[in-house]
Structures are given as structure tokens and as C-alpha cells.
Design an enzyme around this catalytic site. Structure first.
Site, PDB file in Angstrom:
ATOM      1  NE  ARG A 170      -0.511   0.038   5.023  1.00  0.00           N
ATOM      2  CZ  ARG A 170      -0.105   1.007   5.638  1.00  0.00           C
ATOM      3  NH1 ARG A 170      -0.325   2.275   5.046  1.00  0.00           N
ATOM      4  NH2 ARG A 170       0.589   1.031   6.765  1.00  0.00           N
ATOM      5  NE  ARG A 174      -1.271  10.510   6.587  1.00  0.00           N
ATOM      6  CZ  ARG A 174      -0.488  10.997   7.193  1.00  0.00           C
ATOM      7  NH1 ARG A 174       0.089  12.202   7.415  1.00  0.00           N
ATOM      8  NH2 ARG A 174       0.634   9.926   7.925  1.00  0.00           N
ATOM      9  NE  ARG A 247      19.593  -2.031  -2.071  1.00  0.00           N
ATOM     10  CZ  ARG A 247      20.359  -1.720  -3.070  1.00  0.00           C
ATOM     11  NH1 ARG A 247      21.154  -2.575  -3.584  1.00  0.00           N
ATOM     12  NH2 ARG A 247      20.380  -0.658  -3.377  1.00  0.00           N
ATOM     13  NE  ARG A 279      16.942   8.696   4.549  1.00  0.00           N
ATOM     14  CZ  ARG A 279      16.101   8.491   5.694  1.00  0.00           C
ATOM     15  NH1 ARG A 279      14.864   8.979   5.878  1.00  0.00           N
ATOM     16  NH2 ARG A 279      16.676   7.683   6.494  1.00  0.00           N
ATOM     17  CD  GLU A 299      19.803   7.439   4.267  1.00  0.00           C
ATOM     18  OE1 GLU A 299      18.747   6.748   4.017  1.00  0.00           O
ATOM     19  OE2 GLU A 299      19.643   8.001   5.389  1.00  0.00           O
ATOM     20  CE1 TYR A 347      13.816  -0.266   8.309  1.00  0.00           C
ATOM     21  CE2 TYR A 347      11.570  -0.180   8.991  1.00  0.00           C
ATOM     22  CZ  TYR A 347      12.914   0.553   8.566  1.00  0.00           C
ATOM     23  OH  TYR A 347      12.853   1.757   8.902  1.00  0.00           O
ATOM     24  CG  ASP A 349       9.666   2.028  12.356  1.00  0.00           C
ATOM     25  OD1 ASP A 349      10.503   2.075  11.634  1.00  0.00           O
ATOM     26  OD2 ASP A 349       8.341   2.045  12.124  1.00  0.00           O
TER      27      ASP A 349
END
Length: 367
Positions: A170, A174, A247, A279, A299, A347, A349
Site C-alpha cells: 500500500r 491522505r 540492502r 535523501r 544517503e 525491519y 522501527d
């Protein structure tokens, strides 16, 4: 004799060490790097806390986790609102009404929905066979071409047509004029950097830096009753079932002593394919800095190979199959606890790592 040898001084290892010490356990924490904190380490340069391993913005919907980290440090009110730069055109992220207005001149949510719907219909993708088709089926061609395609291809190092569709299940869209990237209730940056948190967590615990577990494995294993391992799980088992893929990232940090404000935002993504980096981070904006100079970091995504830091697990079918074999071995261990991104090949957070570490502590030592 230590109760626990904790391999890795990142968030998982530090939380476990802190909680174990509260319960009267004797721990040794080792890390192959020259500093504690793992990837959340911040390096002070010119009075600015530089996120050495990429931008880390704390966010969570869990009040329990928010209260947990706030016992160590006060957080500021930083809100993540990145900007996308596509060949000099600037767009707000995540995709919201500001983005759609800049792209198409639309003003109302209905107009934006209609525009996206028209592009989806025109593309006519019913069963996406790759990432490109999946993205277009979700957000249409304009958003895909300018804000998804180039960034994603740089991130993964291959064409979007060669990437599986499941990578983008997805995309956040917004239909409000809200540039807040995260939906989470709690968000911010610790005042003084993440080092403040990890320093307090490891206070009173023996820490040895620049120690490679695999170079001194036999001696280290004998020194403790149990091991908490936050390194690569395939390396722990000597790559018995094959090498898990990642990666990686490489960073180029520049001190701009004559510039007080380089880009006006903490994070600017470069979404065209031609710009080699994904970025640019301007670190002073994370803490609303007023220093005379500034520090930026470009980066660059890279294919992981030994010698580079593994950042993003490639959770495709092939790698997940290999990981399951290692997980089966790990589940049979009575004296080894695996955790973190590398130990769990997932992964996470920051708030998820902390929650996982607290769960591991409860399972091992009780509340």
C-alpha cells in the site's frame, strides 16, 4: 561468570541489559563498533547531534513505550514532514492534498480522488505483476513517475519492473492538508540525542567496545550463562543454510560552516533516478538548532556485502525460506536469545525493537 553476554549495544541489547540489571543480573555488553547505541548513535559535530546511521525519528502509538523512553530523557516536539525533490520540483510527503494541489491544481479531496481514479482506470492494471504495476494501481501514473519510481529503484538497486509487487502493498494517500508523515500519537527527538537514552540504560553495566564476538567466540561464550545475540542470525550459525541478503547504506557527511540553513528541512528525498543519493538529511533541524553552521548527510543505497553494515532485510520468498531454517535452530536454543533487526531478520522501527526487547525480558525474567 556473567548471567548474560549481550552481543550488540544497540536498542535491543541496551534495553535487555537495563532491565536485567534492575532484576539483579550481572551482564557484559560487547559491540564491535567504537561506540554504544548501534544505529541510533548520534555523533556531535560542530555542536550538532548528527544521526550517524541515517535519520531516526521516534514515533509510536503505544503510551507504554512512550512513557518508557521518556523516563530516560525528555523528547522535543519534532514532527516528521519530509519533502520530495523531483528535478527541482518540491512536493510534500506523505502524498496529501498539498501534493495533489502542486501536481494537478486540484483543491478538494473529491477532485484529487477523481484524478487518481482516472489514472488508475487508464492504466488498466487488474493483477499487478511487479512493483511498477502495483504502485500505479494504487496511486496512478503521475505520483508513481515523480515520487515513487526513481526513489524505489535507487533504494533497491534494480528496475521497478523487476521488483515483486508485494514490496509496495500500500502507499499512504491522505486527502487532508496534513504533512505529518506518521499517524502515531507520540513523536519526537530526544533532547541531546539518542546517546542520552543508551548511556542511561547501560549505566552500571560492564561494556566492552571494539570487540568482535566471532573473533573471541569461544572465550566469550564461556564467560556467561546465557547469550543475548543481536547480530546476524545466519552468521551465528556459520551460514549453514546460506547467506541472508540485505540492502545497505553509505553516508557522505559534510560540514558547512558558512551555511546556517542548507535546505530548510530535516529530510529531503530526491525521487528522480539521476540523483545518486536517495535523501539529504540536515541534522540541526531535528532539534531546532540555531548554530552558525550546519551539517548535512547524503544517503546512498548500496548492495550489502561483507564489510558493509546490513540495514534492510530483503524479506522476499527466497530469503524468508532461508530465515525459517535459522529460526528453527534458534527455537531449539535454551541458552541463546536472538533479537533486533538482524537477529530476527525483520525491519523494525525503534519503538518495535524496544517492545520486542521488553517482551524478551519478561519471557526470560518475568515482570
Amino acid at each position: 561468570m556473567y548471567d548474560y553476554l549481550i552481543v550488540g549495544a544497540g536498542l535491543f541489547g541496551s534495553v535487555f541489559a537495563y532491565e536485567a540489571r534492575l532484576r539483579g543480573k550481572h551482564c557484559l555488553v560487547i559491540d564491535k563498533r567504537a561506540h554504544i547505541g548501534g544505529n541510533v548513535y548520534t555523533e556531535p559535530i560542530e555542536g550538532i547531534n548528527v544521526h550517524k546511521y541515517g535519520a531516526h525519528i521516534f514515533h509510536t502509538n503505544s503510551k507504554a513505550i512512550w512513557d518508557y523512553v521518556n523516563q530516560f530523557v525528555e523528547f522535543n516536539r519534532y514532527t516528521n514532514a519530509p519533502v520530495a525533490n523531483y528535478k527541482g520540483e518540491l512536493y510534500n510527503l506523505p502524498f496529501n492534498m498539498n501534493t495533489f494541489n502542486k501536481l494537478w491544481g486540484v483543491i478538494t479531496p473529491d477532485e484529487a480522488k477523481q484524478k487518481i481514479g482516472e489514472q488508475r482506470a487508464e492504466a488498466g492494471v487488474s493483477e499487478p505483476k511487479n512493483l511498477e504495476e502495483q504502485a500505479i494501481s494504487l496511486v496512478g501514473t503521475d505520483i508513481y513517475e515523480k515520487l515513487v519510481k526513481g526513489y524505489t529503484e535507487k533504494q533497491w538497486g534494480r528496475s521497478a519492473r523487476d521488483l515483486p509487487a508485494f514490496i509496495i502493498k500500500r502507499l499512504p494517500v491522505r486527502f487532508t492538508y496534513d504533512n505529518n508523515y506518521f499517524n502515531d500519537q507520540y513523536q519526537g527527538i530526544p533532547k541531546g540525542g539518542y546517546n542520552v537514552i543508551v548511556d542511561k540504560m547501560l549505566e552500571g553495566t560492564e561494556v566492552r567496545l571494539q570487540v568482535d564476538f566471532f573473533e573471541q567466540r569461544e572465550e566469550l561464550v564461556k564467560s556467561a550463562k546465557k547469550i543475548v545475540f543481536t547480530g546476524m542470525i545466519d552468521q551465528y550459525y556459520d551460514y549453514r543454510y546460506g547467506v541472508l541478503e540485505y540492502r545497505s547504506l553509505q553516508f557522505e557527511t559534510k560540514v558547512l560552516s558558512q551555511t546556517d540553513n542548507y535546505q530548510g528541512n530535516a529530510v529531503v528525498n530526491y525521487t528522480d533516478r539521476e540523483t545518486p543519493y536517495t535523501r539529504v538529511i540536515e541534522h540541526k533541524h531535528f532539534e531546532f538548532g540555531t548554530q552558525a553552521g550546519t551539517v548535512i548527510t547524503e544517503e546512498y543505497p548500496a548492495e550489502w556485502k561483507p564489510g558493509l553494515e546490513p540495514y534492510y532485510p530483503i524479506n522476499d520468498e527466497k530469503n524468508n525460506k532461508i530465515y525459517k531454517q535459522y529460526k528453527a535452530l534458534a527455537d531449539q536454543e535454551s541458552d541463546v536469545i536472538f533479537g533486533g533487526r538482524l537477529g530476527g531478520y525483520k525491519y523494525y522501527d525503534m519503538h518495535q525493537v524496544i517492545a520486542e526487547a521488553l517482551t524478551a525480558v519478561e519471557r526470560e525474567l518475568g515482570k
